[in-house]
Design an enzyme around this catalytic site. Structure first.
Site, PDB file in Angstrom:
ATOM      1  CD  GLU A  92      40.794  57.814  48.504  1.00 25.70           C
ATOM      2  OE1 GLU A  92      41.482  58.842  48.332  1.00 25.70           O
ATOM      3  OE2 GLU A  92      41.141  56.684  48.083  1.00 25.70           O
ATOM      4  CB  CYS A 105      33.694  51.441  44.357  1.00 25.24           C
ATOM      5  SG  CYS A 105      34.836  50.456  45.350  1.00 25.24           S
ATOM      6  CB  CYS A 112      41.369  47.348  55.527  1.00 19.09           C
ATOM      7  SG  CYS A 112      40.860  45.615  55.349  1.00 19.09           S
ATOM      8  CB  CYS A 116      45.282  42.043  51.123  1.00 16.15           C
ATOM      9  SG  CYS A 116      43.848  41.079  51.679  1.00 16.15           S
ATOM     10  CB  CYS A 119      44.974  45.949  49.563  1.00 12.06           C
ATOM     11  SG  CYS A 119      43.588  47.085  49.802  1.00 12.06           S
ATOM     12  CD  GLU A 169      36.141  41.347  54.652  1.00 10.71           C
ATOM     13  OE1 GLU A 169      34.907  41.206  54.489  1.00 10.71           O
ATOM     14  OE2 GLU A 169      36.991  40.956  53.833  1.00 10.71           O
ATOM     15  CB  SER A 200      34.336  42.649  47.525  1.00 14.86           C
ATOM     16  OG  SER A 200      35.621  42.079  47.370  1.00 14.86           O
ATOM     17  CB  SER A 222      39.760  39.050  47.843  1.00 17.81           C
ATOM     18  OG  SER A 222      39.033  40.231  47.588  1.00 17.81           O
ATOM     19  CG  HIS A 224      43.778  37.953  45.611  1.00 18.49           C
ATOM     20  ND1 HIS A 224      43.410  38.662  44.488  1.00 18.49           N
ATOM     21  CD2 HIS A 224      43.043  38.481  46.635  1.00 18.49           C
ATOM     22  CE1 HIS A 224      42.514  39.581  44.815  1.00 18.49           C
ATOM     23  NE2 HIS A 224      42.263  39.478  46.106  1.00 18.49           N
ATOM     24  CG  ASN A 300      45.461  49.330  39.780  1.00 15.35           C
ATOM     25  OD1 ASN A 300      45.685  49.661  38.622  1.00 15.35           O
ATOM     26  ND2 ASN A 300      44.338  48.722  40.131  1.00 15.35           N
ATOM     27  CB  CYS A 343      40.771  47.283  41.786  1.00 16.27           C
ATOM     28  SG  CYS A 343      40.534  45.907  42.913  1.00 16.27           S
TER      29      CYS A 343
END
Length: 379
Positions: A92, A105, A112, A116, A119, A169, A200, A222, A224, A300, A343
């Site tokens: 995407e 983006c 990935c 995380c 995510c 990543e 990122s 990232s 967090h 989200n 995100c």
């Protein structure tokens, strides 16, 4: 002979390819501009190239974009494309329009492997790295499709900023990432400023050092969590590269970075990392140690995570503590959440070869780590 996809090359790579055809560098530059400035995919359109070169290219090369599986448009103007990358995988890409910029983006992997906890991409597992051409093709399609769609004049850009914050990543696909970044930056292609291209990362320390030397662009990390115990749970890569090592790499990166600060991304998770004491720990962690800004990201939610978004008033209070300590802090505006384009929501379609769903089913729940109580020094 299999035709070579010219989207795979930065200018140096395209020059080497043209030299194999017996052509000089300036021909590679002309070809590069046709592909990226003008969005041409048919060699017959490239009228200032010699007919002999066009004939050679037609026999040995192609400009192969990604197939668009779906396009979704949000009520706020955000657009999300699902690109088919073959073998049952799709990635995407998200366009975020704003008054003063258009941000794309971009994904770097099908899935990935970092995993995380907050995510959606990580919950899909990992299939493979994207090639340089597959990374560049996302920008190639979005830029030229939007130029036509928006009726932009020649020379007007639809995409002014690129963030490598989509699926994957980026620093775990370094060999493909760097040539793609060079295409984005090249004046003969998209001509983006290093300040307007952001990578990122969840914190692959040795590769942060390599990026500093090879192709420094803006860096977002990232984070967090303010301590290793909590970050080990949220970002498993922290077990290999703990916070102290990560901050050291960030400081070294600033030696050549186009911006004089590192952006720390911080996803606000209800009851886990969002208390006033967590905010004060962050202040103690970075103030006076590294020039930085914080980007607080409202979580989200997606069903598999088992996590909740921090209430707005708690996010605001958290931001005020950082700001009052002199740290530049923003709260990211949620965009495209009605089409799952915000995100942490990008998932695409991944033929997972890491069997992540089996591991998730036996994974321990996230522990609540009480923030350390700081003792005040008495006068």
């Amino acid at each position: 002979m299999n035709a070579v996809n010219l989207l795979e090359f930065d200018l140096d790579g395209l020059t080497a390819f043209c030299e194999q055809l017996g052509e000089k560098r300036f021909r590679a530059t002309q070809l590069f501009r046709w592909i990226h400035h003008k969005g041409a995919s048919d060699f017959a359109q490239m009228t200032d190239l010699a007919r002999s070169l066009r004939d050679k290219l037609a026999g040995q090369a192609v400009i192969r974009p990604l197939a668009v599986a779906t396009e979704q448009a949000s009520a706020d103007g955000t657009i999300k494309w699902l690109f088919d990358v073959g073998a049952g995988n799709a990635v995407e890409t998200v366009f975020i329009p704003e008054d003063d910029r258009g941000t794309l983006c971009i994904s770097s992997q099908a899935g990935c492997a970092v995993g995380c906890r907050f995510c959606s991409t990580g919950h899909q597992g990992f299939s493979r790295n994207l090639s340089t051409g597959e990374i560049v093709a996302q920008l190639w399609y979005a830029e030229h499709h939007l130029r036509r769609r928006l009726g932009l004049a020649e020379g007007e850009r639809a995409i002014t900023n690129v963030v490598m914050m989509g699926m994957g990543e980026p620093l775990q696909n370094y060999a493909a990432l760097v040539p793609a970044l060079r295409v984005m930056l090249d004046v003969h292609a998209y001509g983006l400023s290093r300040r307007r291209v952001t990578v990122s990362t969840s914190g692959v320390v040795p590769i942060i050092d390599r990026l500093r030397d090879d192709c420094p662009v803006a860096l977002a990390v990232s984070l967090h969590a303010p301590d290793d115990a909590l970050r080990d749970d949220l970002v498993p890569l922290n077990r290999k590269y703990p916070i102290a090592e990560l901050l050291g790499a960030c400081n070294r990166y600033l030696d050549t970075a186009p911006r004089d600060f590192i952006t720390f991304e911080y996803c606000m998770l209800d009851g886990l990392n969002d208390t006033p004491e967590h905010a004060r720990e962050l202040v103690a962690l970075v103030r006076g140690r590294i020039p930085c800004k914080f980007n607080l990201i409202p979580f989200n939610p997606f069903p598999e995570s088992g996590l909740k978004r921090s209430p707005r008033e708690r996010v605001t209070a958290f931001a005020h503590i950082l700001q009052d300590a002199g740290l530049v802090t923003t709260v990211r505006k949620t965009r495209g959440d009605d089409i799952d384009a915000a995100c942490g929501q990008l998932a695409g379609e991944v033929q997972d070869r890491t069997r992540v769903k089996e591991r998730i089913s036996t994974r321990a729940p996230i522990r609540i780590h009480p923030p350390k109580q700081r003792q005040e020094t008495k006068a």
